[in-house]
Motif scaffolding. Structure first.
Motif, short mmCIF file in Angstrom:
data_model
loop_
_atom_site.label_atom_id
_atom_site.label_comp_id
_atom_site.label_asym_id
_atom_site.label_seq_id
_atom_site.Cartn_x
_atom_site.Cartn_y
_atom_site.Cartn_z
N LEU A 34 17.29 1.60 155.43
CA LEU A 34 18.68 1.48 154.96
C LEU A 34 19.04 2.61 154.01
O LEU A 34 20.16 3.14 154.04
N ARG A 35 18.10 2.98 153.18
CA ARG A 35 18.35 4.06 152.22
C ARG A 35 18.59 5.37 152.95
O ARG A 35 19.49 6.13 152.59
N PHE A 36 17.79 5.64 153.95
CA PHE A 36 17.97 6.86 154.74
C PHE A 36 19.33 6.85 155.43
O PHE A 36 20.05 7.85 155.42
N SER A 46 23.77 1.55 145.54
CA SER A 46 22.58 1.72 144.71
C SER A 46 21.33 1.25 145.47
O SER A 46 21.41 0.46 146.42
N ASP A 47 20.20 1.73 145.03
CA ASP A 47 18.94 1.31 145.64
C ASP A 47 18.73 -0.19 145.51
O ASP A 47 18.24 -0.84 146.42
N TYR A 48 19.13 -0.73 144.38
CA TYR A 48 18.97 -2.17 144.17
C TYR A 48 19.81 -2.97 145.16
O TYR A 48 19.34 -3.95 145.73
N LEU A 50 20.79 -1.98 148.09
CA LEU A 50 20.15 -1.83 149.40
C LEU A 50 18.92 -2.72 149.52
O LEU A 50 18.66 -3.28 150.58
N PHE A 51 18.19 -2.86 148.43
CA PHE A 51 17.02 -3.73 148.46
C PHE A 51 17.43 -5.19 148.65
O PHE A 51 16.79 -5.91 149.41
N LEU A 52 18.49 -5.60 147.98
CA LEU A 52 19.00 -6.97 148.17
C LEU A 52 19.42 -7.19 149.62
O LEU A 52 19.15 -8.25 150.19
N LEU A 53 20.07 -6.21 150.19
CA LEU A 53 20.47 -6.30 151.58
C LEU A 53 19.26 -6.37 152.51
O LEU A 53 19.24 -7.13 153.47
N SER A 54 18.24 -5.63 152.17
CA SER A 54 17.01 -5.66 152.95
C SER A 54 16.36 -7.05 152.89
O SER A 54 15.88 -7.56 153.91
N CYS A 55 16.34 -7.64 151.72
CA CYS A 55 15.81 -9.01 151.59
C CYS A 55 16.61 -9.98 152.44
O CYS A 55 16.05 -10.84 153.12
N LYS A 56 17.91 -9.82 152.40
CA LYS A 56 18.78 -10.70 153.19
C LYS A 56 18.52 -10.51 154.68
O LYS A 56 18.44 -11.48 155.44
#
Length: 84
Positions: A34-36, A46-48, A50-56
Motif C-alpha cells: 500500500l505504501r508503494f 500517513s504510514d500509520y 496505511l497500516f490501519l488500512l492494512s490491518c483492516k
C-alpha cells in the motif's frame, strides 16, 4: 439447537483469536504494498493510516499487531507511531 450453539462458539473463538506471526507478516507485507502504491499515486496518507488500512484488509486487530511489532520490530513500530 446444538448446531446453533456450536456455530456461535466457533464465531466467538474466531473473533477473540490473537494474531500470530503469520498474521503480522501478512499485515506488514500488505502495508508495504500500500505504501508503494500510495507513493506512485501521490496520495498524502500517513504510514500509520496505511497500516490501519492494512490491518483492516487482513481482518486483524491492529492494536494487537502493534503490540507484537513493538516487541519484535521496535524500529518499524517507532516509525509507524511517529507518522500518526
Amino acid at each position: 439447537m446444538n448446531k446453533i450453539l456450536l456455530i456461535f462458539f466457533i464465531i466467538f473463538l474466531y473473533c477473540s483469536a490473537e494474531p500470530t506471526q503469520i498474521d503480522v507478516d501478512r499485515v506488514v507485507k500488505n502495508f508495504l504494498e500500500l505504501r508503494f502504491q500510495s507513493q506512485l499515486s501521490k496520495q498524502n496518507i500517513s504510514d500509520y493510516e496505511l497500516f490501519l488500512l492494512s490491518c483492516k484488509n487482513q481482518r486483524v486487530n491492529c492494536n494487537k499487531v502493534l503490540k507484537i511489532l513493538e516487541k519484535e520490530k521496535p524500529d518499524f513500530y517507532k516509525i509507524l507511531i511517529e507518522s500518526k
